[in-house]
Each structure stands twice: as structure tokens, then as C-alpha cells.
Design an enzyme around this catalytic site. Sequence first.
Site, short mmCIF file in Angstrom:
data_model
loop_
_atom_site.label_atom_id
_atom_site.label_comp_id
_atom_site.label_asym_id
_atom_site.label_seq_id
_atom_site.Cartn_x
_atom_site.Cartn_y
_atom_site.Cartn_z
N HIS A 151 3.36 0.48 -8.17
CA HIS A 151 4.44 -0.17 -8.99
C HIS A 151 5.03 0.67 -9.87
CE1 HIS A 151 5.43 -4.71 -8.70
NE2 HIS A 151 4.21 -4.35 -7.94
N ASP A 171 9.65 -2.94 -15.39
CA ASP A 171 9.24 -3.39 -13.98
C ASP A 171 9.52 -5.10 -14.37
OD1 ASP A 171 7.61 -4.89 -11.83
OD2 ASP A 171 6.86 -2.98 -11.46
N THR A 195 10.75 -3.58 -7.84
CA THR A 195 10.47 -2.32 -6.97
C THR A 195 10.31 -2.73 -5.49
OG1 THR A 195 8.03 -2.54 -7.37
CG2 THR A 195 9.18 -1.16 -8.88
N THR A 242 -2.45 2.12 -0.29
CA THR A 242 -3.39 2.57 -1.27
C THR A 242 -4.59 1.41 -1.38
OG1 THR A 242 -1.87 1.81 -2.97
CG2 THR A 242 -1.91 3.69 -2.57
N SER A 276 -4.38 8.15 8.24
CA SER A 276 -4.75 7.97 6.63
C SER A 276 -5.72 6.91 6.31
CB SER A 276 -3.75 7.94 5.99
OG SER A 276 -3.93 7.85 4.46
N TRP A 290 -6.29 11.25 2.79
CA TRP A 290 -4.87 11.04 2.19
C TRP A 290 -3.91 11.99 3.12
CZ3 TRP A 290 -3.25 7.42 -1.07
CH2 TRP A 290 -1.81 7.43 -1.48
N ALA A 291 -2.85 11.35 3.30
CA ALA A 291 -1.70 12.07 4.11
C ALA A 291 -0.52 12.18 3.02
CB ALA A 291 -1.24 11.44 5.21
N GLU A 347 10.11 4.45 3.11
CA GLU A 347 9.59 5.89 3.64
C GLU A 347 9.92 5.93 5.25
OE1 GLU A 347 5.95 6.51 1.92
OE2 GLU A 347 6.97 6.39 -0.35
N ASP A 379 4.20 -9.46 -0.55
CA ASP A 379 5.35 -9.53 0.21
C ASP A 379 5.34 -8.74 1.40
OD1 ASP A 379 4.84 -6.75 -0.61
OD2 ASP A 379 6.82 -6.40 -1.49
N GLN A 380 3.97 -8.29 1.88
CA GLN A 380 3.99 -7.61 3.18
C GLN A 380 4.50 -8.56 4.40
OE1 GLN A 380 -0.05 -6.48 3.06
NE2 GLN A 380 0.17 -5.17 1.00
N1 UDP Z 1 0.42 7.08 0.62
C1 UDP Z 1 0.71 8.34 0.76
N2 UDP Z 1 -0.48 8.94 1.48
C2 UDP Z 1 -1.38 8.15 2.13
C3 UDP Z 1 -1.40 6.55 1.95
C4 UDP Z 1 -0.35 6.07 1.06
O1 UDP Z 1 1.46 9.12 0.22
O2 UDP Z 1 -2.26 8.46 2.70
C5 UDP Z 1 1.79 6.63 -0.34
C6 UDP Z 1 2.98 6.21 0.32
O3 UDP Z 1 3.87 7.44 0.76
C7 UDP Z 1 3.49 5.01 -0.43
C8 UDP Z 1 2.39 4.34 -1.27
O4 UDP Z 1 1.29 5.39 -1.29
O5 UDP Z 1 4.67 5.61 -1.27
C9 UDP Z 1 1.78 3.13 -0.80
O6 UDP Z 1 2.80 2.27 -1.34
P1 UDP Z 1 3.09 0.58 -0.34
O7 UDP Z 1 4.08 0.03 -1.47
O8 UDP Z 1 3.62 1.12 0.73
O9 UDP Z 1 1.90 0.02 -0.45
P2 UDP Z 1 0.76 -0.31 -1.54
O10 UDP Z 1 -0.30 0.78 -1.68
O11 UDP Z 1 1.23 -0.72 -2.89
O12 UDP Z 1 0.04 -1.34 -0.86
#
Ligand code: UDP
Length: 449
Positions: free
Chosen positions: A20, A114, A136, A273, A299, A325-326, A351, A367-368
Site C-alpha cells: 500500500h 490511504d 491504491t 509479496t 520470483s 526477488w526480481a 505493471e 481484490d485479486q
Molecule cells: N515485486 C517485485 N519483485 C518481485 C515480487 C514483487 O518488484 O519479485 C513488486 C511488484 O513489482 C509490485 C509489488 O511487488 O509492485 C507487488 O504488489 P501487488 O499489488 O501486485 O501485490 P501484493 O504484494 O500487494 O499482493
Amino acid sequence: QAINPSTTHVAVLAFPFGTHASPLLSLTCLLASSAPHLTFSFFTTSRSNASLSASKTVLPNLTLYDVSDGAPDDYVPSPIDPEGEVELFMKVTPDNFRSAMASGAARADFIISDSFLSFAGDLAADVGAVWVSLWTGGPCSLSSHVYTDLLRDRVVPARCDEEMTLGFVPGLSGLRVRDLPEGVVSGRLDSVFARLLHTMGQEIHRADLVVLNTFDGLNPAVLSDLKTKFRQCLPLGPINLLAPLPPEPDRESCLSWLERHEPRTVVFISFGTIMTPPAHELAFLARGLESARVPFLWSMRDAGRAKLPHGFLERVKGRGLVVGWAPQRAVLAHRAVAVFVTHCGWNSVLESLAGGVPMIGRPFIGDQRINARVVSHEWGIGVGFDTGFVSEKAVKAALEVMVRSPVGEEMREMARARAEDAACAVDGGGSSRANFERLLGLICERGHV
Ligand code: UDP
């Protein structure tokens, strides 16, 4: 009486969980660098501040402050009770923000929060500040919370078909009951999140300005309805394009690995994440990747690695790269990527869209499911596994369609068109850029909305 603009103070209040705080801090950095004569203070928990890559951006007029997370010193977050830490945090709000704001900079003229933090409306009213609320997520999920009472009226889960569509909510006719976040009509309606989001849906209209992380034209029907609900509504996304974060370090050399691949041939997999699919689904996905014989970049957190089929990493060596992590934004912008296997978190969806990459959605919570449905059925740039990865065969078939068939190519074209729309929206003269300028103008002029 003329007011010296240099005294204008903007306090920004973040929700410290998940991803967030990241788009909120990106937007704050862009505002602060565009208005160097104003003062900005950003408030979140110390853990959240430490995790934000944008927190390394040094701007003379932006200070980050820690607020209490409400957890005892020896608190260890429980994997089986992820709401536990949210509950502890919410219990100490809004006093934690109030005291950090009092010890920090001057009285706030603007409070940007937020949207989850509905109490920010009262904090703003207390000091006569303008309240800007940033949602967001995507506009369809916001709508599901704004219309929660109507949905609860019309949808009685025990008596209704999960496949029933939501035609009675403006703009949501393409969604089904089953796509709704838990806590709207099903699941525990009294959980911390359900209550927080229900309150948010009822309070957000009090904001002087609602800022959305989307752009005009992406979900036109729902956006035009939301615009009638709020005093002012400024879609200025995708924030990842409007206010890009500095590039992330590529510690495991994902980008040079992608360089060695032909355009549009690689499958990128990431579930954000927080989420890790259950072991049997990871096994279907892993075996599907093996039998489709596609190159892939995955990742994966340690929790996932432990659940992979025996010998998988050995067998796919050379064809698959599994990293902890990517640098996801850069990966999705790379021409080698053909499709993104994602949990459909809103940041990931935006993205992917910005990179022109279609998706295979495997949504889990919140929300997924809505996002996944929008991707596949509204935008037509993906397919969904909304009940999970059901077999190796189904995964293999989806990968083959998306990477090697004309259907996948068509979706890539449509995704590229969306990417162009997104780029135009944040460019000079685009709608999101204009909305950002409007927000900036209001803050700089200390305007009342
Ligand atoms: N992310 C990243 N590398 C990874 C995994 C996740 O940079 O290996 C970043 C991704 O680019 C995004 C965020 O983590 O900006 C994940 O946000 P999202 O809202 O998609 O999912 P959440 O983690 O909140 O479930």
C-alpha cells in the site's frame, strides 16, 4: 489576507501493510519535487518506512516519520493470522498518527491518506485541512466497497448463485458474486478488514478529493459512476508510470538472463509479496512449465521453494531461472517476456499493462479476483485460473495458448495498445498528467476544493 505559500504543509498518512505505502510515497516524492517550496511529511510504521525503496530518495522538503505499529516489542507476526498485526495497528490509530504529527512538522494544511485510513477525514476536519484520499487499488474493487450495503441487500450468499453477475451495480455487470472480495457479502463480515473496508466505502465520499491509481478510459463505466459519488475524483495513474520509482537492483541478474532470449518467449511468474500458492498448485504449475518446455523466470520466496516437486530445479536448469526477488517492473518492460503468471495484485496488473504483457491470473484474496476478471473479461488480455491451478495439463495448455498461439499474440497486441494508452495518459497533455497538475495546483495555491 495573503498566505505565504512556503508555510503550506502536506501530511501524508500511509497504510503500512502489503504494498500500500509504495504508490503513496511515489506520488508524494513527485509532489515534493514538483513543489520544492512546500513541506511534506510522510507517516507510516518504521518497518514500512524501512521497506520502501522510495524512502531512499532524499528530498530537502520531505521528511519520513515513524508511527507506532501497536505491536509489543517481542511480537512475531503469525503466518496463520495475517490480520493480527493489522488489528494491533488499527487499535492504536488514529492516536499514533496524531502524536507523530504533533511531534513532527507544523499543522497540516493538506492531509493525503490511504483511503483505508478513514479517520483521516476527522483528523483533517480537526485542523481545518483539506482531505485527499488515495485509493491504491483498482476502480472496480473500490466500487464493490462503495456499494457494499446494496450488495449485501441483493446478494444473500446462502440463497444465491456464485456465478450471478452484478448488473445492478453501475459498471460492475461483468463481475460475478464469486469475484467479490471476502467480507463484502461472504466470509466474515465482522473481520478487521471487512469492517475497515465497509467503513471506507461509507466514508470516502467525505474526502475533498479522491485520487485513483488508474486512468480515464481503462474502466470507463465504473469510473464515470465513481465520479458522480465524489466531490472531486482525479484518476492519475498508473502511478508506476506517472511517478516511477528508481530502478531496483537486479541482484540475481534477471535482466541479463532475459537478454539472452528471443522477444516474447519467456514466462514470468510472481505472486507478489504475500501470496504463495498451496503445494499441490505449485506442483501443477511447475510440471506444466516443464511439459510446455517454455523458458521461464520465477520470483519465488523460500516458502514456495520448499514446496516444489522433487528434482524440479535440477531438471529445468538452463531453461528456467528461479530467483528470490526480481526487479518486476523492469522485467515486465523487457521485450523477452511473453506472459505474466500473476496473483493479480493491482500493482502487478498495472505493471504488466504498462509493459504490454498479457496475464495468466491465479487470484487468491481481497481484490485479486476482481482484478483477474477485469483483465480477462473486460480488457481481454489474459486468461484466469480463478479456482486455482487444477492440473498440469491445464497449466500446459494455458502456457501454450499464451506463448505460442495466435490467440496469445492477439492478446499481446491488445495489451500493447493498453500500454500505449497508459503511457499517453501520464505523458504531457494526457489525462493523468493533467489530473496530477490539478492536484499539484490545488496544493500549491492552498486551494479549497
Ligand atoms: N515485486 C517485485 N519483485 C518481485 C515480487 C514483487 O518488484 O519479485 C513488486 C511488484 O513489482 C509490485 C509489488 O511487488 O509492485 C507487488 O504488489 P501487488 O499489488 O501486485 O501485490 P501484493 O504484494 O500487494 O499482493
